[in-house]
Structure formats: structure tokens, C-alpha cells
Write an enzyme that holds these catalytic residues in place. Structure first.
Site, short mmCIF file in Angstrom:
data_model
loop_
_atom_site.label_atom_id
_atom_site.label_comp_id
_atom_site.label_asym_id
_atom_site.label_seq_id
_atom_site.Cartn_x
_atom_site.Cartn_y
_atom_site.Cartn_z
N HIS A 133 40.81 49.34 36.62
CA HIS A 133 41.46 49.01 35.35
C HIS A 133 42.01 50.32 34.78
CE1 HIS A 133 41.55 47.83 31.06
NE2 HIS A 133 41.48 46.58 31.46
N ASP A 210 31.96 50.92 36.27
CA ASP A 210 32.63 50.15 35.23
C ASP A 210 32.17 48.70 35.38
OD1 ASP A 210 34.28 48.61 33.70
OD2 ASP A 210 36.16 49.41 34.51
N GLN A 213 33.43 43.69 33.97
CA GLN A 213 33.45 42.32 34.51
C GLN A 213 32.09 41.92 35.08
OE1 GLN A 213 35.95 40.17 34.28
NE2 GLN A 213 37.31 41.66 33.34
N LYS A 236 33.37 40.68 26.45
CA LYS A 236 33.49 39.92 27.70
C LYS A 236 32.18 39.24 28.07
CE LYS A 236 37.31 42.62 29.45
NZ LYS A 236 37.80 43.62 30.38
N CYS A 374 46.34 45.22 33.29
CA CYS A 374 45.90 46.61 33.10
C CYS A 374 45.50 47.24 34.42
CB CYS A 374 44.75 46.73 32.11
SG CYS A 374 45.15 46.14 30.47
#
Ligand SMILES: *Cc1c(COP(=O)(O)O)cnc(C)c1O
Length: 416
Positions: A133, A210, A213, A236, A374
């Protein structure tokens, strides 16, 4: 049935009951029932989260940490309880390792600005991947331009799979950091991060994962992964926007200078010098996102209550079903088919641009995301300018996949 047997009986995932927790899901869009397939951009919030935020504003609200009065102490306790929930959620060793930020983006910027500026020098290397991202690209480019470090890019395969051997080939004695997504927001690919961490550590590098998600789909255990940094956003994870998390090993946070200066992050200040507050407050300058952190705690309770394994199984079923249904549509191409991937489905159609797809299915009440998500370098890698993306969360159903499929067949008829 004996008590013993009922304990091991799998708890059925009751998606209808789950849906009743999300007030927004009963609304209509363009006169059609809303089918929300954009949770990878931001998830909807259950009543439990909405109630927690409303409760604090109606009954308990005041600024935290410095207050001696009753409400300030109640709010401080609520916020610290939320921090403890996040700690348990990630299985971090201590609440000192949980820094509240605004979102995953800020968490990564914090690491780049504080740890990166302090400990990286010209010629040092950072490995990221082709599926990052922009949030996990740009902060490292800032650092590259400022410090003369080198960015190296781990490639993905044609299915969107993480290429372990190519990654291994990038590691060397100059590698100081591997900053990589746990799960791609475009391809759904799950990166084998435990192996990544082990290999990076063998090369002497730190690892930032990261998890923006991944946290919504799979259980995360930072102790087991042994990663050095882990970041995610509340919004999220069915929590509020405006609150994010940076997990970092305590020794690293101890060695890192503050990222921003101001109130809350100091122990003492004169015009000559200041002493920093204890962890994690050293990194939480200014009045924090008080109600949002409490909402995040409620969101963590909500997903752990359902169980991430049960959520993951439900979503895996939706993914299998969606793959089947969408594959039957003429001219539709799936982008990202790595084995073991999670419930994000990107695709293109030969008859229509993604923006036209998005506009037409919106008329049927179906919310999907279209564009570069993104992740422009990944679009370049996959040879597309943009994709349409349907992402499935814990409240989605097979019936909604059917609505999406019919809407896409409509796109085919309209342009075909
Ligand atoms: C959404 C996302 C981010 C950024 O999250 P923000 O909440 O916008 O900071 C970073 N990485 C991935 C993989 C994402 O999906």
C-alpha cells in the site's frame, strides 16, 4: 449430548445475527438493498462499538491522564482498558508496547521518522514488496531521499503470490529493515510473515508488518511472529476511524526518540530541556483519540467474541463461492489468485473500465471499490491501470455474492 461433547461442538457462525448488530446494513441505496463489499477500504461498525463511543460521551467524557477529577480518571481507566484489549488481541508482552496512533499510516510514519532517522544511515537497505500500500512505500521514500538509504523491492508472481526465493535473494548485511504487508489489500495474498521474520532476523534486519488488512481476517500473535513492529487501523477492524495501533518491542521503543512533541509525552519540561514520559506515552503527544480508543476496545471485543477462526472460515466460504460465481462471467479476469489468499477479490472485465463497473453495480445497491487501491506500483506489476475490488467481511453472505454476480452480468449485457 454430554457436557464434554458440547464443549468441542463447533459454534456455528450465525451471519444473520451478526448482521443485526450492524444498523447500516439494513439501509437501501438507490432504492435497492445495500450490499456492502468495500470493507477492505473501511468496515462498518456494530452497535457494540457505536454504543461504547456514545456511552463515554454521554456519561464519562473528560480529558485523560492529567486529571485528578473523577471523570478524568474514569476516562483514563477506559482508555487503558482498551489498550489492554489491544495488547491481548496481538498477544504483545506489555501494554507499554501498544502505542495509539491515528491509523496504520501514522504508525508507519512514526517508525520511519523516529526509528529510521535515528538508526539508518546512507547505504543501508530497506526491503519492501511490490504489493505494498502507498502507506508502506512513501514513508520509506522520504527516508531514502533524506538519508540516502536504498529501497529494494521483493517481487510478486503472476498469481499475486509472494516469491520467497526472490525475497531471500534481496537480504544481505546492509539490510536493516524489512517492511512488508501481512496481507495485500488488492490481491488478498497472505504473506508467510513468520518465515519472512525469521529470514530477515537471520540477516540482522528488523521487521515491520503492515497488518491493516490481516488483523480483520486472521489471528495475529506478535510474540509467535517475533516481528519488531506491527501496525493496523481501527476503522478496518469494525472500529472507529481516527485510531490506529503501533505495536513495537519495548526495547526498540525505549531506544527510539519521540515522534511528535507536546503535551502528554513529557515527564518534565523547562525551556532548556525536557524528559520524556514512560512508554507508551512518549509517543502519544497531545490529547489522544479518547472515545475512539474505547470504541476500538469494543471492536476488539466484538471480533474476539465471534472468534477470528470462525470469521476466517466464514469469509473463506464466501471467497470460494465468489470465485466460482465470478469465474462464470464471460470476460471477467481475477487479479490475485495466490493459494491461501483471503477474502479480497480484484478483477477486470474486458467490456468495461473499472469505473463503469463500479458505477453500474452501485445502481444495484452494490458498493465495491474501483481504481488503483493506493497500490499503483502493484497495478503496474499486474499490467492493469485499475481494478474493481469486492472485499468480504464478517457480515457478508452468499446471497450478496449472488447480487454482485447478477449486477456484473448486467454490466456485461450493458456493454457487451
Ligand atoms: C488501508 C491500508 C493501509 C492504510 O490504512 P489507513 O487506515 O489509511 O492508515 C495500509 N496498508 C494496507 C495494506 C491497507 O489496506
Amino acid at each position: 449430548m454430554s457436557a464434554q461433547a458440547s464443549i468441542i461442538e463447533p459454534v456455528a457462525f450465525d451471519v444473520d445475527a451478526v448482521r443485526r448488530d450492524f444498523p447500516i446494513l439494513s439501509r437501501e441505496v438507490h432504492g435497492q438493498k445495500l450490499v456492502f463489499l468495500d470493507s477492505a477500504a473501511s468496515a462498518q461498525k456494530p452497535r457494540q462499538v457505536l454504543d461504547a463511543e456514545r456511552h463515554i460521551y454521554e456519561h464519562e467524557y473528560a480529558n485523560v491522564h492529567r486529571g485528578i477529577h473523577y471523570l478524568s480518571q474514569v476516562c483514563t481507566d477506559r482508555m487503558e482498558a482498551a489498550r489492554e484489549k489491544v495488547r491481548a488481541f496481538l498477544n504483545a508482552g506489555s501494554e507499554k508496547e501498544i502505542v495509539f496512533t491515528r491509523n496504520a499510516t501514522e504508525s508507519i510514519n512514526l517508525v520511519a521518522a523516529s526509528w529510521g532517522r535515528t538508526f539508518l544511515n546512507e547505504g543501508d537497505e530497506i526491503v519492501i514488496s511490490e504489493m505494498e500500500h502507498h502507506s508502506n512505500i512513501i514513508p520509506w521514500q522520504f527516508l531514502r531521499d533524506e538519508k540516502g538509504i536504498v529501497l529494494r523491492i521483493a517481487p510478486v508472481g503472476d498469481e499475486g503470490e509472494f516469491l520467497m526465493d526472490d525475497f531471500a535473494g534481496l537480504l544481505n548485511e546492509r539490510t536493516k529493515l524489512v517492511a512488508i504487508t501481512h496481507m495485500s489489500n488488492v490481491l488478498g495474498t497472505i504473506v508467510p510473515v513468520k518465515d519472512v521474520v525469521r529470514m530477515a532476523h537471520d540477516a540482522g534486519a528488523k521487521v515491520l508488518l503492515d497488518g491493516a488488512q490481516a488483523v480483520t481476517h486472521i489471528p495475529v500473535d506478535v510474540k509467535d511472529l517475533d516481528c519488531d513492529f506491527y501496525v493496523f487501523s481501527g476503522h478496518k477492524l469494525y472500529g472507529p476511524s481516527g485510531i490506529g495501533v503501533l505495536y513495537a518491542k519495548e526495547a526498540l521503543l525505549d531506544a527510539m526518540p519521540p515522534y511528535m512533541g507536546g503535551g502528554e509525552m513529557i515527564r518534565s519540561v523547562t525551556f532548556e530541556k525536557a524528559e520524556w514520559a514512560d512508554l507508551p506515552y512518549k509517543f502519544e503527544a497531545g490529547t489522544p483519540a479518547i472515545a475512539q480508543s474505547v470504541g476500538l476496545g469494543a471492536a476488539v471485543d466484538y471480533v474476539t467474541g465471534l472468534g477470528l477462526d470462525a470469521i476466517g472460515a466464514h469469509e473463506a466460504d464466501l471467497l470460494t463461492y465468489a470465485n466460482q460465481r465470478l469465474s462464470s462471467i464471460d470476460g471477467l479476469k481475477l487479479i490475485g489468485t495466490a493459494p491461501g489468499k483471503s477474502s479480497v477479490v480484484s478483477f477486470t472485465m474486458d467490456c468495461a473500465h473499472p469505473h463503469d463497473i463500479g458505477t453500474l453495480v452501485d445502481r444495484a445497491g452494490v458498493a465495491i471499490r474501483v481504481g488503483h487501491h493506493c497500490a499503483q506500483p502493484l497495478m503496474d506489476r499486474m499490467g492493469v491501470a485499475a481494478t474493481a475490488r469486492a472485499s468480504f467481511g464478517l457480515y457478508n453472505t452468499r446471497a450478496e455474492v449472488d447480487v454482485l454476480t447478477r449486477a456484473l452480468e448486467g454490466v456485461r449485457e450493458f456493454f457487451g
